[in-house]
Design an enzyme around this catalytic site. Sequence first.
Site, mmCIF file in Angstrom:
data_model
loop_
_atom_site.group_PDB
_atom_site.id
_atom_site.type_symbol
_atom_site.label_atom_id
_atom_site.label_comp_id
_atom_site.label_asym_id
_atom_site.label_seq_id
_atom_site.Cartn_x
_atom_site.Cartn_y
_atom_site.Cartn_z
ATOM 1 C CD GLU A 49 -2.933 -1.032 0.048
ATOM 2 O OE1 GLU A 49 -3.052 0.014 -0.617
ATOM 3 O OE2 GLU A 49 -3.536 -2.072 -0.240
ATOM 4 C CG ASN A 53 -0.762 5.207 -1.083
ATOM 5 O OD1 ASN A 53 -1.532 4.826 -1.952
ATOM 6 N ND2 ASN A 53 -1.108 5.290 0.192
ATOM 7 N NE ARG A 107 -5.275 3.702 -6.265
ATOM 8 C CZ ARG A 107 -4.673 2.933 -7.163
ATOM 9 N NH1 ARG A 107 -4.395 3.366 -8.356
ATOM 10 N NH2 ARG A 107 -4.350 1.702 -6.850
#
Lengths: 157, 108
Positions: A49, A53, A107
């Site tokens: 994650e 990002n 997303r």
Amino acid sequence: MNKLNNEMKLEFLSKSSNEAFARITVAAFAAQLDPTIEELADIKTAVSEAVTNAIIHGYEEKKGVVKIRGQIIGEELIIEIADNGKGIEDIEMAKQPLYTTKPNLERSGMGFTIMESFMDEVEIESILGIGTKVTMKKKIKSHTEEDEENLQFTPSC
Amino acid sequence: MESKYYNEDKLLIIKLTEEIDECTVQKIRRKADYEIERNMPRKVIFDFDSVTFMDSAGIGLIIGRYRIANMLGATVEIANINDSIKKVLELSGILKIIKIIETEAKAG
Ligand SMILES: Nc1ncnc2c1ncn2[C@@H]1O[C@H](COP(=O)(O)OP(=O)(O)OP(=O)(O)O)[C@@H](O)[C@H]1O
Ligand SMILES: [Mg+2]
């Protein structure tokens, strides 16, 4: 107590093809703490994650370097994931479940929520135009007291 | 990703065969949409039996396909997920609208 047992650093280009490499490397580093399969899966997911990002929000289309620092202190794993990308305008907002600035790209806005629930602690530092650093901590509790003492002072191989 | 369409049941089974993250999800999305639009199934099952890893990219993938399938009149189910994938999906809340099932590897 709390003496540094181990440390590693990793740098790679902001390509999403490096995500698997990053999470597998961190998992291999964390393996020294003898985590359960579930703990390892949690760590891999949280790392994925934060790295995603950095690549898609931090650097967007641009080329940049993602930096990871891993530490093992006692029975705690500490992972820092940093980019020199565009930064986060409102960190509190960004942490909200379902909040995303890129809804058009499918997303879900669950990245920070996943990091926070899979790790014990997540700290986000960010400066607009300078970059973002996410620090995550997780205690790996699967040792007996005795194992733990051995871990502090002797390498595991 | 592999898929198989069972015409008699109007069932499309999409078998995911890779780790699901930002890197792999784009290709899966394209191929899955193509199969859904081409076959116009009544039910779509995503078989996760050989998926060892999935992050939030998978949440977006499933919600996106759910929307498309729904628009075309099909239901979506998820089969054979492991515990860590279940944990990710539970957090997202999509298990409230999408059913989890266990299958005898029909797509296998
Ligand atoms: N490294 C970063 N640099 C700049 N902005 C970031 C960074 N990390 C997160 N953000 C911002 O915080 C928001 C929330 O991040 P989060 O990971 O929770 O959701 P998402 O990435 O949008 O969706 P998902 O992770 O579910 O695919 C992002 O939409 C983005 O605006
Ligand atoms: Mg994210």
